[in-house]
Scaffold this motif. Structure first.
Motif, PDB file in Angstrom:
ATOM      1  N   TYR A 128      48.782  55.927  20.592  1.00  0.00           N
ATOM      2  CA  TYR A 128      48.465  54.522  20.358  1.00  0.00           C
ATOM      3  C   TYR A 128      49.047  53.663  21.469  1.00  0.00           C
ATOM      4  CZ  TYR A 128      53.307  53.518  19.069  1.00  0.00           C
ATOM      5  OH  TYR A 128      54.669  53.341  19.100  1.00  0.00           O
ATOM      6  N   ALA A 129      48.509  52.455  21.624  1.00  0.00           N
ATOM      7  CA  ALA A 129      49.028  51.436  22.537  1.00  0.00           C
ATOM      8  C   ALA A 129      48.984  50.116  21.787  1.00  0.00           C
ATOM      9  CB  ALA A 129      48.201  51.368  23.816  1.00  0.00           C
ATOM     10  N   SER A 130      50.133  49.603  21.419  1.00  0.00           N
ATOM     11  CA  SER A 130      50.194  48.410  20.568  1.00  0.00           C
ATOM     12  C   SER A 130      50.121  47.112  21.362  1.00  0.00           C
ATOM     13  CB  SER A 130      51.482  48.426  19.747  1.00  0.00           C
ATOM     14  OG  SER A 130      52.613  48.466  20.593  1.00  0.00           O
ATOM     15  N   LEU A 131      50.341  47.172  22.671  1.00  0.00           N
ATOM     16  CA  LEU A 131      50.372  45.952  23.490  1.00  0.00           C
ATOM     17  C   LEU A 131      49.175  45.893  24.422  1.00  0.00           C
ATOM     18  CD1 LEU A 131      54.158  45.975  24.456  1.00  0.00           C
ATOM     19  CD2 LEU A 131      53.074  44.773  22.550  1.00  0.00           C
ATOM     20  N   SER A 132      48.875  44.680  24.895  1.00  0.00           N
ATOM     21  CA  SER A 132      47.854  44.514  25.938  1.00  0.00           C
ATOM     22  C   SER A 132      48.426  44.979  27.280  1.00  0.00           C
ATOM     23  CB  SER A 132      47.427  43.050  26.019  1.00  0.00           C
ATOM     24  OG  SER A 132      46.886  42.607  24.793  1.00  0.00           O
ATOM     25  N   ASN A 133      47.520  45.177  28.234  1.00  0.00           N
ATOM     26  CA  ASN A 133      47.843  45.637  29.593  1.00  0.00           C
ATOM     27  C   ASN A 133      48.805  46.830  29.600  1.00  0.00           C
ATOM     28  OD1 ASN A 133      49.670  43.007  29.139  1.00  0.00           O
ATOM     29  ND2 ASN A 133      50.794  44.294  30.568  1.00  0.00           N
ATOM     30  N   SER A 134      48.594  47.789  28.694  1.00  0.00           N
ATOM     31  CA  SER A 134      49.419  48.995  28.663  1.00  0.00           C
ATOM     32  C   SER A 134      49.026  49.932  29.797  1.00  0.00           C
ATOM     33  CB  SER A 134      49.274  49.717  27.322  1.00  0.00           C
ATOM     34  OG  SER A 134      49.765  48.924  26.265  1.00  0.00           O
ATOM     35  N   THR A 135      50.017  50.611  30.338  1.00  0.00           N
ATOM     36  CA  THR A 135      49.759  51.591  31.391  1.00  0.00           C
ATOM     37  C   THR A 135      49.788  53.021  30.853  1.00  0.00           C
ATOM     38  OG1 THR A 135      52.110  51.636  31.968  1.00  0.00           O
ATOM     39  CG2 THR A 135      50.725  50.065  33.151  1.00  0.00           C
ATOM     40  N   SER A 136      50.109  53.201  29.566  1.00  0.00           N
ATOM     41  CA  SER A 136      50.110  54.528  28.960  1.00  0.00           C
ATOM     42  C   SER A 136      50.046  54.380  27.444  1.00  0.00           C
ATOM     43  CB  SER A 136      51.364  55.319  29.364  1.00  0.00           C
ATOM     44  OG  SER A 136      52.526  54.677  28.868  1.00  0.00           O
ATOM     45  N   CYS A 137      49.771  55.459  26.750  1.00  0.00           N
ATOM     46  CA  CYS A 137      49.751  55.483  25.293  1.00  0.00           C
ATOM     47  C   CYS A 137      50.956  56.280  24.790  1.00  0.00           C
ATOM     48  CB  CYS A 137      48.456  56.121  24.775  1.00  0.00           C
ATOM     49  SG  CYS A 137      46.973  55.192  25.220  1.00  0.00           S
TER      50      CYS A 137
ATOM     51  N   ALA B  51      43.262  42.026  31.055  1.00  0.00           N
ATOM     52  CA  ALA B  51      44.255  42.961  30.517  1.00  0.00           C
ATOM     53  C   ALA B  51      43.568  43.971  29.596  1.00  0.00           C
ATOM     54  CB  ALA B  51      45.332  42.203  29.750  1.00  0.00           C
ATOM     55  N   CYS B  52      43.977  45.214  29.699  1.00  0.00           N
ATOM     56  CA  CYS B  52      43.459  46.225  28.771  1.00  0.00           C
ATOM     57  C   CYS B  52      43.880  45.844  27.351  1.00  0.00           C
ATOM     58  CB  CYS B  52      44.013  47.603  29.117  1.00  0.00           C
ATOM     59  SG  CYS B  52      43.425  48.266  30.695  1.00  0.00           S
ATOM     60  N   PRO B  53      42.973  45.862  26.389  1.00  0.00           N
ATOM     61  CA  PRO B  53      43.323  45.472  25.015  1.00  0.00           C
ATOM     62  C   PRO B  53      44.171  46.541  24.338  1.00  0.00           C
ATOM     63  CG  PRO B  53      41.070  46.276  25.104  1.00  0.00           C
ATOM     64  CD  PRO B  53      41.542  46.242  26.525  1.00  0.00           C
ATOM     65  N   PRO B  54      44.807  46.215  23.216  1.00  0.00           N
ATOM     66  CA  PRO B  54      45.557  47.237  22.464  1.00  0.00           C
ATOM     67  C   PRO B  54      44.662  48.425  22.115  1.00  0.00           C
ATOM     68  CG  PRO B  54      46.078  45.062  21.641  1.00  0.00           C
ATOM     69  CD  PRO B  54      44.949  44.881  22.606  1.00  0.00           C
ATOM     70  N   GLY B  55      45.218  49.613  22.227  1.00  0.00           N
ATOM     71  CA  GLY B  55      44.449  50.832  21.989  1.00  0.00           C
ATOM     72  C   GLY B  55      43.864  51.409  23.274  1.00  0.00           C
TER      73      GLY B  55
ATOM     74  N   CYS C 264      40.213  42.459  49.892  1.00  0.00           N
ATOM     75  CA  CYS C 264      40.149  41.973  48.517  1.00  0.00           C
ATOM     76  C   CYS C 264      41.424  42.361  47.768  1.00  0.00           C
ATOM     77  CB  CYS C 264      38.930  42.558  47.797  1.00  0.00           C
ATOM     78  SG  CYS C 264      37.349  42.135  48.585  1.00  0.00           S
ATOM     79  N   PHE C 265      41.790  41.569  46.791  1.00  0.00           N
ATOM     80  CA  PHE C 265      42.989  41.837  45.989  1.00  0.00           C
ATOM     81  C   PHE C 265      42.649  42.841  44.889  1.00  0.00           C
ATOM     82  CE2 PHE C 265      44.656  38.356  48.234  1.00  0.00           C
ATOM     83  CZ  PHE C 265      46.024  38.303  48.022  1.00  0.00           C
ATOM     84  N   PRO C 266      43.432  43.933  44.738  1.00  0.00           N
ATOM     85  CA  PRO C 266      43.153  44.901  43.675  1.00  0.00           C
ATOM     86  C   PRO C 266      43.788  44.461  42.355  1.00  0.00           C
ATOM     87  CG  PRO C 266      44.979  45.684  44.989  1.00  0.00           C
ATOM     88  CD  PRO C 266      44.535  44.389  45.621  1.00  0.00           C
ATOM     89  N   CYS C 267      43.157  44.816  41.251  1.00  0.00           N
ATOM     90  CA  CYS C 267      43.772  44.619  39.932  1.00  0.00           C
ATOM     91  C   CYS C 267      44.944  45.589  39.787  1.00  0.00           C
ATOM     92  CB  CYS C 267      42.752  44.864  38.817  1.00  0.00           C
ATOM     93  SG  CYS C 267      41.389  43.682  38.782  1.00  0.00           S
ATOM     94  N   THR C 268      46.012  45.123  39.192  1.00  0.00           N
ATOM     95  CA  THR C 268      47.195  45.970  39.017  1.00  0.00           C
ATOM     96  C   THR C 268      47.007  46.892  37.807  1.00  0.00           C
ATOM     97  OG1 THR C 268      48.250  44.264  37.674  1.00  0.00           O
ATOM     98  CG2 THR C 268      48.694  44.230  40.041  1.00  0.00           C
ATOM     99  N   GLN C 269      47.963  47.805  37.624  1.00  0.00           N
ATOM    100  CA  GLN C 269      47.915  48.727  36.483  1.00  0.00           C
ATOM    101  C   GLN C 269      47.957  47.950  35.168  1.00  0.00           C
ATOM    102  OE1 GLN C 269      50.996  51.661  36.756  1.00  0.00           O
ATOM    103  NE2 GLN C 269      50.298  52.475  38.706  1.00  0.00           N
TER     104      GLN C 269
ATOM    105  N   ASN D 158      46.389  53.252  34.150  1.00  0.00           N
ATOM    106  CA  ASN D 158      47.530  53.535  35.014  1.00  0.00           C
ATOM    107  C   ASN D 158      47.152  53.635  36.485  1.00  0.00           C
ATOM    108  OD1 ASN D 158      46.120  55.914  34.902  1.00  0.00           O
ATOM    109  ND2 ASN D 158      47.767  57.133  33.981  1.00  0.00           N
ATOM    110  N   HIS D 159      46.045  52.983  36.870  1.00  0.00           N
ATOM    111  CA  HIS D 159      45.607  52.933  38.267  1.00  0.00           C
ATOM    112  C   HIS D 159      45.377  51.483  38.677  1.00  0.00           C
ATOM    113  CE1 HIS D 159      45.091  57.290  38.345  1.00  0.00           C
ATOM    114  NE2 HIS D 159      44.387  57.201  37.222  1.00  0.00           N
ATOM    115  N   THR D 160      45.508  51.232  39.968  1.00  0.00           N
ATOM    116  CA  THR D 160      45.150  49.914  40.492  1.00  0.00           C
ATOM    117  C   THR D 160      43.669  49.891  40.834  1.00  0.00           C
ATOM    118  OG1 THR D 160      45.763  50.620  42.730  1.00  0.00           O
ATOM    119  CG2 THR D 160      47.467  49.521  41.411  1.00  0.00           C
ATOM    120  N   ALA D 161      43.130  48.675  40.923  1.00  0.00           N
ATOM    121  CA  ALA D 161      41.725  48.479  41.308  1.00  0.00           C
ATOM    122  C   ALA D 161      40.773  49.217  40.375  1.00  0.00           C
ATOM    123  CB  ALA D 161      41.490  48.912  42.751  1.00  0.00           C
TER     124      ALA D 161
END
Length: 328
Positions: free
Chosen positions: A138-147, A115-119, A90-95, A123-126
């Protein structure tokens, strides 16, 4: 029969080799990969493998955090969509993305992983969910890998902040990643659009915590420091609005009279005496100058009055003799 048994063992060993080589949650082996890694008997005149080389009885639904792709032989050979020969196929979801459900189908133009929403961040796959940013981050963008930490002058007092807020008027955040604001100290102030507290201007004061503005030092008072109460002006000094120190008339020679300075009696007496002395000096100077001019003129005339004449006689009388009138 014996040949078929050997062939079955060979195929099983090849499939096991494919399974053992899939050690990470990377995109599953494609048809091209199968054709390289799996050696299968082919019918005369054919070169491509078939699904018969796979043990499709082990097919299972892709778990949360992964999704099925029908372009993968290890998934497309399974009897039902959403199933793959083993989980690593199966294909894993990316970070920065997540997928909470099992047996999800992927198709071109319609991503299964969300995609992870803002806030939030991941930072893990799958991953099957995202983590919320903690207070102060804070995380102002979608699909953020860190705050990111809140900058100095801003704060976030709750989790999952999409952006940090500027501290309210009269307060500030001195540290990065602040969870709350602190009030401005006495002698300082801050407007709502400013990020940091400011020292009151000269001639202003502010003695309370958390103030937005400073007050002008009142008349008949002076404010030597912005964090103390105005001080009463001395009786012999001047203190207009905004004074930082009392203003005095020149001691001995001047004195305060209402809102101005006037000459002291001793100053008037000294001016009169000084004026008389100056006048007397001028008179003496003029008289002496006149005397000097007269002396110079006398010296200039002396040679003319005492000029020597040669001896001689006219009519029997010496030339240098005094003239004598004959009486006529």
């Amino acid at each position: 029969m014996e040949r078929l048994g050997v062939l079955s063992v060979f195929v099983a060993a090849c499939v096991l080799g494919v399974v053992m080589s899939q050690t990470t949650l990377s995109p599953a082996v494609t048809i091209t990969t199968i054709s390289v890694n799996v050696t299968t008997p082919t019918m005369p005149g054919t070169t491509e493998p078939s699904c018969s080389v796979l043990n499709t009885s082990t097919c299972a639904a892709c778990g949360p955090g992964t999704y099925y792709d029908n372009e993968t032989l290890l998934c497309s050979c399974c009897p039902d969509p959403g199933l793959c020969a083993f989980p690593a196929a199966c294909f894993p979801c990316t970070q920065g993305f997540y997928q909470p459900l099992a047996g999800q189908l992927g198709s071109t133009g319609s991503p299964v992983c969300r995609a992870c929403p803002p806030g939030f961040y991941n930072n893990h796959t799958a991953s099957m969910d995202c983590s919320a940013c903690t207070p102060g981050f804070y995380a102002s963008l979608s699909n953020s890998t860190s705050c990111k930490p809140c900058l100095q002058g801003t704060y976030c007092n709750s989790s999952s902040c999409a952006r940090c807020q500027i501290c309210p008027a009269g307060s500030e955040a001195l540290q990065v990643a602040a969870k709350q604001c602190t009030p401005c100290r006495p002698g300082m102030h801050k407007l709502s659009h400013q990020t940091m507290c400011q020292i009151c201007n000269s001639g202003f004061y502010q003695i309370h915590w958390g103030k937005e503005n400073c007050d002008l030092c009142p008349e008949n008072h002076y404010c030597p420091s912005p964090d103390v109460n105005p001080i009463q002006c001395p009786n012999d000094a001047f203190c207009p609005e905004g004074s930082t120190a009392p203003g005095y008339c020149m001691e001995t020679f001047f004195r305060k009279a209402g809102e101005t300075c006037e000459l002291a009696p001793v100053t008037i007496a000294l001016l009169v005496i000084g004026g008389g002395v100056c006048l007397l000096f001028i008179v003496v100077l003029v008289l002496r100058r006149k005397k000097d001019n007269d002396s110079e003129l006398s010296l200039a005339r002396t040679p003319l009055l005492r000029k020597d004449r040669p001896p001689g006689r006219f009519y029997g009388i010496p030339c240098d003799a005094e003239p004598v009138y004959a009486g006529w």
